[in-house]
Scaffold this motif. Sequence first.
Motif, PDB file in Angstrom:
ATOM      1  N   UNK A  55      41.654 117.858 -71.252  1.00 13.59           N
ATOM      2  CA  UNK A  55      40.318 117.466 -71.720  1.00 13.59           C
ATOM      3  C   UNK A  55      39.554 118.616 -72.365  1.00 13.59           C
ATOM      4  N   UNK A  56      40.270 119.571 -72.933  1.00 11.62           N
ATOM      5  CA  UNK A  56      39.580 120.721 -73.516  1.00 11.62           C
ATOM      6  C   UNK A  56      38.803 120.374 -74.782  1.00 11.62           C
ATOM      7  N   UNK A  57      39.060 119.186 -75.341  1.00 14.64           N
ATOM      8  CA  UNK A  57      38.350 118.759 -76.545  1.00 14.64           C
ATOM      9  C   UNK A  57      37.066 118.005 -76.219  1.00 14.64           C
ATOM     10  N   UNK A  58      36.714 117.887 -74.947  1.00 17.07           N
ATOM     11  CA  UNK A  58      35.541 117.116 -74.542  1.00 17.07           C
ATOM     12  C   UNK A  58      34.418 118.022 -74.058  1.00 17.07           C
ATOM     13  N   UNK A  59      33.180 117.630 -74.375  1.00 17.65           N
ATOM     14  CA  UNK A  59      32.009 118.348 -73.891  1.00 17.65           C
ATOM     15  C   UNK A  59      31.415 117.645 -72.686  1.00 17.65           C
ATOM     16  N   UNK A  60      30.080 117.721 -72.565  1.00 14.04           N
ATOM     17  CA  UNK A  60      29.420 117.129 -71.407  1.00 14.04           C
ATOM     18  C   UNK A  60      28.371 116.095 -71.811  1.00 14.04           C
ATOM     19  N   UNK A  61      28.473 115.591 -73.041  1.00 16.90           N
ATOM     20  CA  UNK A  61      27.628 114.470 -73.420  1.00 16.90           C
ATOM     21  C   UNK A  61      28.080 113.229 -72.659  1.00 16.90           C
ATOM     22  N   UNK A  62      27.236 112.218 -72.631  1.00 15.04           N
ATOM     23  CA  UNK A  62      27.546 111.008 -71.864  1.00 15.04           C
ATOM     24  C   UNK A  62      28.874 110.392 -72.307  1.00 15.04           C
ATOM     25  N   UNK A  63      29.086 110.296 -73.618  1.00 13.67           N
ATOM     26  CA  UNK A  63      30.321 109.677 -74.100  1.00 13.67           C
ATOM     27  C   UNK A  63      31.546 110.527 -73.781  1.00 13.67           C
ATOM     28  N   UNK A  64      31.375 111.867 -73.794  1.00 14.41           N
ATOM     29  CA  UNK A  64      32.483 112.745 -73.444  1.00 14.41           C
ATOM     30  C   UNK A  64      32.814 112.647 -71.958  1.00 14.41           C
ATOM     31  N   UNK A  65      31.804 112.489 -71.136  1.00 15.89           N
ATOM     32  CA  UNK A  65      32.054 112.353 -69.703  1.00 15.89           C
ATOM     33  C   UNK A  65      32.772 111.049 -69.399  1.00 15.89           C
ATOM     34  N   UNK A  66      32.425 109.999 -70.116  1.00 13.97           N
ATOM     35  CA  UNK A  66      33.121 108.722 -69.934  1.00 13.97           C
ATOM     36  C   UNK A  66      34.601 108.882 -70.264  1.00 13.97           C
TER      37      UNK A  66
ATOM     38  N   UNK B 202      33.033 115.777 -60.516  1.00 10.68           N
ATOM     39  CA  UNK B 202      31.661 115.319 -60.254  1.00 10.68           C
ATOM     40  C   UNK B 202      31.582 113.819 -60.495  1.00 10.68           C
ATOM     41  N   UNK B 203      32.155 113.360 -61.600  1.00 13.42           N
ATOM     42  CA  UNK B 203      32.166 111.939 -61.975  1.00 13.42           C
ATOM     43  C   UNK B 203      30.847 111.274 -61.605  1.00 13.42           C
ATOM     44  N   UNK B 204      29.758 111.618 -62.297  1.00 16.87           N
ATOM     45  CA  UNK B 204      28.417 111.206 -61.866  1.00 16.87           C
ATOM     46  C   UNK B 204      28.079 109.732 -62.050  1.00 16.87           C
ATOM     47  N   UNK B 205      28.802 109.033 -62.933  1.00 13.81           N
ATOM     48  CA  UNK B 205      28.414 107.661 -63.251  1.00 13.81           C
ATOM     49  C   UNK B 205      29.248 106.666 -62.455  1.00 13.81           C
ATOM     50  N   UNK B 206      28.571 105.773 -61.796  1.00 11.04           N
ATOM     51  CA  UNK B 206      29.216 104.810 -60.907  1.00 11.04           C
ATOM     52  C   UNK B 206      30.190 103.904 -61.655  1.00 11.04           C
ATOM     53  N   UNK B 207      29.804 103.473 -62.836  1.00 10.67           N
ATOM     54  CA  UNK B 207      30.653 102.535 -63.567  1.00 10.67           C
ATOM     55  C   UNK B 207      31.988 103.170 -63.959  1.00 10.67           C
ATOM     56  N   UNK B 208      31.988 104.469 -64.216  1.00 12.59           N
ATOM     57  CA  UNK B 208      33.233 105.139 -64.586  1.00 12.59           C
ATOM     58  C   UNK B 208      34.171 105.244 -63.388  1.00 12.59           C
TER      59      UNK B 208
ATOM     60  N   UNK C 192      21.793 118.867 -69.835  1.00 13.09           N
ATOM     61  CA  UNK C 192      22.513 117.719 -69.308  1.00 13.09           C
ATOM     62  C   UNK C 192      23.281 118.026 -68.046  1.00 13.09           C
ATOM     63  N   UNK C 193      22.747 118.913 -67.212  1.00 14.99           N
ATOM     64  CA  UNK C 193      23.453 119.302 -65.990  1.00 14.99           C
ATOM     65  C   UNK C 193      23.151 118.283 -64.893  1.00 14.99           C
ATOM     66  N   UNK C 194      24.203 117.799 -64.241  1.00 15.44           N
ATOM     67  CA  UNK C 194      24.054 116.773 -63.217  1.00 15.44           C
ATOM     68  C   UNK C 194      23.190 117.269 -62.061  1.00 15.44           C
ATOM     69  N   UNK C 195      22.194 116.456 -61.727  1.00 19.38           N
ATOM     70  CA  UNK C 195      21.286 116.798 -60.639  1.00 19.38           C
ATOM     71  C   UNK C 195      20.014 117.468 -61.116  1.00 19.38           C
ATOM     72  N   UNK C 196      20.021 118.032 -62.325  1.00 20.88           N
ATOM     73  CA  UNK C 196      18.848 118.716 -62.872  1.00 20.88           C
ATOM     74  C   UNK C 196      18.219 117.856 -63.971  1.00 20.88           C
ATOM     75  N   UNK C 197      18.894 117.695 -65.084  1.00 20.42           N
ATOM     76  CA  UNK C 197      18.358 116.848 -66.156  1.00 20.42           C
ATOM     77  C   UNK C 197      19.340 115.749 -66.545  1.00 20.42           C
ATOM     78  N   UNK C 198      20.278 115.453 -65.654  1.00 21.11           N
ATOM     79  CA  UNK C 198      21.184 114.328 -65.838  1.00 21.11           C
ATOM     80  C   UNK C 198      21.439 113.723 -64.459  1.00 21.11           C
TER      81      UNK C 198
END
Length: 339
Positions: free
Chosen positions: A206-217, A242-248, A292-298
């Motif tokens: 997953x080195x081509x992915x960032x931490x935007x919502x779509x990249x996390x999905x 971390x997998x922050x989103x329940x639906x994922x 977009x850090x989980x727990x702070x602004x995500x």
Amino acid sequence: MDAPRAARLAVAARPPGPRAPARFPFASSTAPRRAGWWWCPRDPRADSSGGGSTFPSSGRCTRLALALAHRNRSPAANLGLPPHRPPRSPAAGIGTRVTGDGGCEGRPLVECAGDRPIQEPAGVVEEKASEMSSTVPKSSNIFWHDCAVGKADRQKLLKQKGCVVWITGLSGSGKSTLACKLGRELHTRGKLAYVLDGDNLRHGLNKDLGFKAEDRVENIRRVGEVAKLFADAGLVCIASLISPYRRDREACRALLSDGSFVEVFLNMSLELCEARDPKGLYKLARAGKIKGFTGIDDPYEAPLNCEIEIKEVDGACPTPSDMAGQVVTYLEEKGFLHE
């Protein structure tokens, strides 16, 4: 009468008899070519001698390679006879050749097939291009292939049942620590396990992915698919993200419909995780250097029906051995560590 036309008439008036076929030199190569070459009379790039066309490279005439492959099958080629050329007539509807590099653009279309040039309307060319593109594999044209050795056979060989232990929680909650300790504990028991750590996977898969919502999905989707393969191989796959989103997470659970998805929630408070901050990420997030850090602004969406929930004890994270012990006990009770 102009010189080129006079030269062509002289060639046509020649007495019949075997002669060497005309050749088309290529600028891209000085090596000699096979003996079956032909005439493309409608190409305006014919040389002044009337001896035919000269193509600067094989990529300029898309039909040239096809004609070469069939040339030796032609009786005329084997006898060394000149290629048949129909009379030139300004027929309507002659299309233009379309090549990848723009060669012959806007010029009369002539396809050299065997011994005769074939004129095709532009619509036919587009149809052929469409047919060629349809040969590219698509997901709708693939089929599942079953093998003789299945999941049950592998589980019998390993004397265990494949499953996915999905560890989720805030950054700093102890996910990677638990994953490694659990893997070690299973190893000492003679059970085969493999850890998929979220940070480690971002160095490769997953080195081509960032931490935007779509990249996390997409990040979670890929890990879920890989974890499913490990479970199918009969291993205990330990995924630590971390997998922050329940639906994922629920989408990953749906991949294993046989109940072999074990969700482990490290229910540690944000204050505890931020106080620990083993990677210094919370400090950077508070300073605005990480967005977009989980727990702070995500947000982090806690599981609603996880199999195992591990809570902090007296404001502290339990020891790695205690956490791994809870997971091992669950796997034993559910029969994952024996046939």
